[in-house]
Design a protein around this motif. Structure first.
Motif, PDB file in Angstrom:
ATOM      1  N   ASN A  64       1.580   9.372   6.085  1.00 46.54           N
ATOM      2  CA  ASN A  64       1.352   8.888   4.731  1.00 46.54           C
ATOM      3  C   ASN A  64      -0.131   8.817   4.393  1.00 46.54           C
ATOM      4  OD1 ASN A  64       1.032   6.932   2.464  1.00 46.54           O
ATOM      5  ND2 ASN A  64       3.264   6.799   2.638  1.00 46.54           N
ATOM      6  N   VAL A  65      -0.968   8.409   5.354  1.00 45.96           N
ATOM      7  CA  VAL A  65      -2.387   8.186   5.042  1.00 45.96           C
ATOM      8  C   VAL A  65      -3.300   9.344   5.438  1.00 45.96           C
ATOM      9  CG1 VAL A  65      -2.089   5.696   5.255  1.00 45.96           C
ATOM     10  CG2 VAL A  65      -2.908   6.990   7.221  1.00 45.96           C
ATOM     11  N   LYS A  66      -2.779  10.284   6.191  1.00 42.11           N
ATOM     12  CA  LYS A  66      -3.611  11.338   6.780  1.00 42.11           C
ATOM     13  C   LYS A  66      -4.454  12.084   5.758  1.00 42.11           C
ATOM     14  CE  LYS A  66      -3.097  15.175  10.048  1.00 42.11           C
ATOM     15  NZ  LYS A  66      -2.116  15.908  10.881  1.00 42.11           N
ATOM     16  N   TYR A  67      -3.875  12.459   4.632  1.00 39.58           N
ATOM     17  CA  TYR A  67      -4.587  13.284   3.662  1.00 39.58           C
ATOM     18  C   TYR A  67      -5.046  12.493   2.436  1.00 39.58           C
ATOM     19  CZ  TYR A  67      -3.253  17.255   6.510  1.00 39.58           C
ATOM     20  OH  TYR A  67      -3.118  18.135   7.561  1.00 39.58           O
ATOM     21  N   ARG A  68      -5.114  11.185   2.569  1.00 43.07           N
ATOM     22  CA  ARG A  68      -5.659  10.380   1.478  1.00 43.07           C
ATOM     23  C   ARG A  68      -7.177  10.555   1.409  1.00 43.07           C
ATOM     24  NH1 ARG A  68      -2.621   4.479   0.923  1.00 43.07           N
ATOM     25  NH2 ARG A  68      -0.466   5.258   0.963  1.00 43.07           N
ATOM     26  N   ASP A  69      -7.728  10.274   0.249  1.00 45.52           N
ATOM     27  CA  ASP A  69      -9.173  10.220   0.112  1.00 45.52           C
ATOM     28  C   ASP A  69      -9.736   9.276   1.177  1.00 45.52           C
ATOM     29  OD1 ASP A  69     -11.703  10.448  -1.813  1.00 45.52           O
ATOM     30  OD2 ASP A  69     -11.461   8.330  -1.257  1.00 45.52           O
ATOM     31  N   LYS A  80      -9.122   1.876   3.185  1.00 45.64           N
ATOM     32  CA  LYS A  80      -8.508   0.683   2.599  1.00 45.64           C
ATOM     33  C   LYS A  80      -7.114   0.448   3.175  1.00 45.64           C
ATOM     34  CE  LYS A  80      -6.767  -1.064  -1.832  1.00 45.64           C
ATOM     35  NZ  LYS A  80      -6.480  -0.687  -3.244  1.00 45.64           N
ATOM     36  N   ALA A  81      -6.340   1.523   3.295  1.00 42.15           N
ATOM     37  CA  ALA A  81      -4.987   1.418   3.841  1.00 42.15           C
ATOM     38  C   ALA A  81      -5.018   0.984   5.305  1.00 42.15           C
ATOM     39  CB  ALA A  81      -4.251   2.745   3.694  1.00 42.15           C
ATOM     40  N   LEU A  82      -5.975   1.510   6.069  1.00 46.71           N
ATOM     41  CA  LEU A  82      -6.081   1.149   7.484  1.00 46.71           C
ATOM     42  C   LEU A  82      -6.429  -0.320   7.659  1.00 46.71           C
ATOM     43  CD1 LEU A  82      -8.028   4.256   8.843  1.00 46.71           C
ATOM     44  CD2 LEU A  82      -5.578   3.819   8.960  1.00 46.71           C
ATOM     45  N   ASP A  83      -7.367  -0.800   6.856  1.00 45.65           N
ATOM     46  CA  ASP A  83      -7.727  -2.223   6.915  1.00 45.65           C
ATOM     47  C   ASP A  83      -6.513  -3.100   6.608  1.00 45.65           C
ATOM     48  OD1 ASP A  83     -10.332  -1.616   7.567  1.00 45.65           O
ATOM     49  OD2 ASP A  83     -11.094  -1.832   5.521  1.00 45.65           O
ATOM     50  N   TYR A  84      -5.706  -2.636   5.662  1.00 45.36           N
ATOM     51  CA  TYR A  84      -4.501  -3.373   5.274  1.00 45.36           C
ATOM     52  C   TYR A  84      -3.490  -3.401   6.427  1.00 45.36           C
ATOM     53  CZ  TYR A  84      -0.090  -4.270   2.791  1.00 45.36           C
ATOM     54  OH  TYR A  84       1.122  -4.762   2.388  1.00 45.36           O
ATOM     55  N   VAL A  85      -3.259  -2.249   7.063  1.00 42.11           N
ATOM     56  CA  VAL A  85      -2.330  -2.187   8.196  1.00 42.11           C
ATOM     57  C   VAL A  85      -2.788  -3.122   9.309  1.00 42.11           C
ATOM     58  CG1 VAL A  85      -1.376  -0.702  10.008  1.00 42.11           C
ATOM     59  CG2 VAL A  85      -1.566   0.164   7.665  1.00 42.11           C
ATOM     60  N   ALA A  86      -4.080  -3.071   9.624  1.00 44.83           N
ATOM     61  CA  ALA A  86      -4.616  -3.910  10.689  1.00 44.83           C
ATOM     62  C   ALA A  86      -4.457  -5.393  10.352  1.00 44.83           C
ATOM     63  CB  ALA A  86      -6.085  -3.575  10.928  1.00 44.83           C
ATOM     64  N   ALA A  87      -4.732  -5.755   9.089  1.00 45.57           N
ATOM     65  CA  ALA A  87      -4.635  -7.163   8.677  1.00 45.57           C
ATOM     66  C   ALA A  87      -3.195  -7.660   8.740  1.00 45.57           C
ATOM     67  CB  ALA A  87      -5.205  -7.323   7.269  1.00 45.57           C
ATOM     68  N   VAL A  88      -2.259  -6.858   8.251  1.00 44.84           N
ATOM     69  CA  VAL A  88      -0.860  -7.276   8.238  1.00 44.84           C
ATOM     70  C   VAL A  88      -0.309  -7.396   9.659  1.00 44.84           C
ATOM     71  CG1 VAL A  88       1.477  -6.618   7.544  1.00 44.84           C
ATOM     72  CG2 VAL A  88      -0.419  -6.329   5.949  1.00 44.84           C
ATOM     73  N   GLU A 136       0.823  -1.212   0.000  1.00 43.22           N
ATOM     74  CA  GLU A 136       0.000   0.000   0.000  1.00 43.22           C
ATOM     75  C   GLU A 136       0.856   1.260   0.000  1.00 43.22           C
ATOM     76  OE1 GLU A 136      -3.292   0.796  -0.112  1.00 43.22           O
ATOM     77  OE2 GLU A 136      -3.728  -1.276  -0.636  1.00 43.22           O
ATOM     78  N   GLY A 137       2.138   1.116  -0.317  1.00 47.51           N
ATOM     79  CA  GLY A 137       3.017   2.280  -0.366  1.00 47.51           C
ATOM     80  C   GLY A 137       3.336   2.863   0.991  1.00 47.51           C
ATOM     81  N   LEU A 138       3.269   2.037   2.046  1.00 50.46           N
ATOM     82  CA  LEU A 138       3.480   2.530   3.405  1.00 50.46           C
ATOM     83  C   LEU A 138       4.815   2.096   3.994  1.00 50.46           C
ATOM     84  CD1 LEU A 138      -0.129   1.902   4.795  1.00 50.46           C
ATOM     85  CD2 LEU A 138       0.860   4.069   4.039  1.00 50.46           C
ATOM     86  N   GLY A 139       5.657   1.469   3.181  1.00 46.39           N
ATOM     87  CA  GLY A 139       7.012   1.169   3.607  1.00 46.39           C
ATOM     88  C   GLY A 139       7.152  -0.099   4.420  1.00 46.39           C
ATOM     89  N   VAL A 140       8.409  -0.384   4.768  1.00 47.72           N
ATOM     90  CA  VAL A 140       8.780  -1.505   5.626  1.00 47.72           C
ATOM     91  C   VAL A 140       9.376  -0.915   6.895  1.00 47.72           C
ATOM     92  CG1 VAL A 140      10.193  -3.582   5.852  1.00 47.72           C
ATOM     93  CG2 VAL A 140       9.255  -2.936   3.612  1.00 47.72           C
ATOM     94  N   HIS A 141       8.914  -1.380   8.056  1.00 47.46           N
ATOM     95  CA  HIS A 141       9.311  -0.750   9.313  1.00 47.46           C
ATOM     96  C   HIS A 141       9.825  -1.771  10.317  1.00 47.46           C
ATOM     97  CE1 HIS A 141       7.291   2.934   7.940  1.00 47.46           C
ATOM     98  NE2 HIS A 141       6.330   2.137   7.515  1.00 47.46           N
ATOM     99  N   GLU A 142      10.977  -1.456  10.911  1.00 49.97           N
ATOM    100  CA  GLU A 142      11.499  -2.254  12.010  1.00 49.97           C
ATOM    101  C   GLU A 142      10.697  -1.922  13.272  1.00 49.97           C
ATOM    102  OE1 GLU A 142      13.754  -4.504  11.514  1.00 49.97           O
ATOM    103  OE2 GLU A 142      14.150  -3.924   9.427  1.00 49.97           O
ATOM    104  N   LEU A 143      10.438  -2.924  14.092  1.00 50.80           N
ATOM    105  CA  LEU A 143       9.662  -2.730  15.317  1.00 50.80           C
ATOM    106  C   LEU A 143      10.417  -3.299  16.517  1.00 50.80           C
ATOM    107  CD1 LEU A 143       6.132  -3.816  13.959  1.00 50.80           C
ATOM    108  CD2 LEU A 143       7.111  -1.515  14.031  1.00 50.80           C
TER     109      LEU A 143
END
Length: 325
Positions: free
Chosen positions: A162-167, A173-181, A139-146
């Motif tokens: 990254n997602v704040k000003y998206r439609d 859609k991006a939030l659902d993806y983050v939660a799922a991953v 989703e174009g949100l990068g890879v992040h070390e945790l």
């Protein structure tokens, strides 16, 4: 005493009165090593003690009425909270009551009773991800070390920005993806219930509107702005059985998060005043539909007081470049 004396000079009574409006969001029961931008109970209690010592804290609606009739007391201030988090009720309210202080709580009505704001989906998903790394590149949100608190915090901030000003639909859609991953179990109790809002009002706190779904108004068509604001006002007035006259812009940056046309919509819906997140203080020349708010982020008495004084030293009106136009 130095801060109080300076505030006395910079914030006189009467026609030259100036109002400092402070903004808060969450007050955590205990310090969070990752979400360290929110005050915990101990820090909030200390902040309230400083404010009570240095300022005359008024309910925001009363302060605005006194601003209009030129009867503001010296060193006027008002306390506000945005969004409607449950810890406003469970943590902040008892502290306010213990100090004899009132605040205005701006409620995003669509998240009451078990909802969750979009930014909290990101925060909770990343904080409770049981992986050393999260790959959101699809989703174009990068890879992040945790692998540390700092790394997790940086990942959260990167994703939020990254997602704040998206439609809105793309953001969802991006939030659902983050939660799922992430695979994390997300909480359903971060926001207040409708009953808690009513109890808060009965306890002497003020309630204001903050839209239904907390959108970026500048990204909406005029009819969508009107619907978001009018429905939040209608919901709260039905819930509380009284008029709601105050509004807070989501995010609140002039010309970024809302436009002058949006401020006119707020005015047309019958609000007495609306608050932004632009720095500054309020005086008799301020635009009532675009009032500035400011809270120092400092955790020590000296730095907190110094920054409040610095804010008072600014032009009391929003600078022309800050006003939505």
């Amino acid at each position: 005493m130095i801060v109080k004396n300076l505030v006395n000079v910079l914030s006189p009574a009467g026609r030259r009165g100036r109002l400092s409006i402070l903004i808060f969001h969450r007050v955590l029961a205990h310090k969070d090593p990752i979400v360290n931008w929110d005050l915990d109970a101990t820090e909030f209690q200390q902040t309230m003690e400083w404010l009570k010592e240095w300022f005359n804290v008024l309910p925001l609606d009363q302060a605005i009425a006194r601003l209009n009739d030129h009867s503001l007391p010296a060193r006027s201030a008002a306390i506000t909270f945005d969004d409607g988090y449950a810890d406003n009720f469970t943590v902040a309210l008892p502290i306010l009551q213990a100090h004899g202080l009132t605040a205005t709580f701006f409620i995003a009505t669509g998240y009451l009773d078990g909802g969750r704001m979009w930014n909290d989906t990101v925060i909770e998903a990343v904080c409770h991800c049981n992986k050393a790394r999260i790959d959101l590149s699809r989703e174009g949100l990068g890879v992040h070390e945790l692998n540390s608190s700092d790394a997790i915090r940086q990942a959260i901030m990167s994703i939020l920005n990254n997602v704040k000003y998206r439609d809105p639909q793309e953001r969802l859609k991006a939030l659902d993806y983050v939660a799922a991953v992430s695979g994390a179990r997300l909480p359903q109790d971060l926001m207040m219930t409708s009953d808690q809002v009513k109890i808060m009002r009965h306890a002497g706190m003020s309630i204001g509107a903050h839209t239904v779904t907390h959108p970026i108004l500048a990204r909406l068509a005029p009819e969508e702005v009107r619907a978001e604001v009018a429905e939040s006002k209608r919901f709260l007035e039905t819930l509380l059985q009284e008029r709601v006259g105050l509004f807070a812009y989501p995010n609140g940056k002039p010309n970024v998060d809302y436009r002058a046309a949006d401020a006119e919509i707020i005015r047309s819906l019958g609000f007495d005043a609306a608050v932004t997140t632009a720095w500054g203080v309020v005086d008799a020349k301020s635009n009532l539909m675009q009032l500035p708010r400011f809270t120092p982020w400092d955790r020590t008495r000296f730095r907190f007081g110094t920054r409040l004084v610095s804010n008072l030293l600014q032009n009391s009106r929003l600078r022309s470049g800050q006003l939505a136009n």
